[in-house]
Design a protein around this motif. Sequence first.
Motif, PDB file in Angstrom:
ATOM      1  N   ASN A  18      -2.477  -1.875  -4.414  1.00 26.76           N
ATOM      2  CA  ASN A  18      -2.728  -3.274  -4.046  1.00 26.76           C
ATOM      3  C   ASN A  18      -1.720  -4.201  -4.712  1.00 26.76           C
ATOM      4  O   ASN A  18      -1.305  -5.200  -4.118  1.00 26.76           O
ATOM      5  CB  ASN A  18      -4.150  -3.685  -4.399  1.00 26.76           C
ATOM      6  N   ASP A  22       0.673  -6.539  -2.624  1.00 30.06           N
ATOM      7  CA  ASP A  22       0.674  -7.971  -2.904  1.00 30.06           C
ATOM      8  C   ASP A  22       2.103  -8.475  -3.114  1.00 30.06           C
ATOM      9  O   ASP A  22       2.489  -9.517  -2.580  1.00 30.06           O
ATOM     10  CB  ASP A  22      -0.200  -8.264  -4.124  1.00 30.06           C
ATOM     11  N   ALA A  55      -0.684  -7.465   1.231  1.00 26.69           N
ATOM     12  CA  ALA A  55      -1.995  -7.154   0.661  1.00 26.69           C
ATOM     13  C   ALA A  55      -3.100  -7.226   1.714  1.00 26.69           C
ATOM     14  O   ALA A  55      -3.989  -6.358   1.759  1.00 26.69           O
ATOM     15  CB  ALA A  55      -2.319  -8.095  -0.495  1.00 26.69           C
TER      16      ALA A  55
END
Length: 180
Positions: free
Chosen positions: A164, A168, A173
Amino acid sequence: MYFAALLARTEDGWEASDTELDDVETLSDLADLAREASPDEDTVLVLIEQEDAWFGVVRVDGEDDPRIYVSDAAAAARSSYGEILLTDELLGREPGDDDADLDALDLDGTEDGEPETFDADAADTADGPAGEAVPHGPVGDGGLLEDLGIDAKELRGLKGDALNTIADALGAADVLEAVR
């Protein structure tokens, strides 16, 4: 528990797809799967994680050889998916290093006296099958995401929810979370 996804860069941004690795047996199979996700030969990232034990990133750019990063080789070596990523080249071994030189073997135990004992518990350890040395910690191309905003030092420092964090930083994400 494992999670695997493909992130394909397109003109419109990143597209994510959940992927099954059950039919993938080699790095070549994995690269072919990634290439299928991007018919325009754009960058595709294969993201694989086993809970908090390890994660791997495979980058495929068109027909170029895949670039690989694994956060913890020893942990990945205990995983069937990790074994796909841990190629001889990635581990700094010549292909076939695990094959013994037959001329050097003591096949009947008489040349050097007593035959050596075999410790089955030591033969298949966290260091990999048949006692092959697999380093603890990261291996591979730490710079495979530098042009996408994640340098080698930052990649090596990722823990926990690493995929993640990577998504991101790439601005992907939301699309990755949609396939989780």
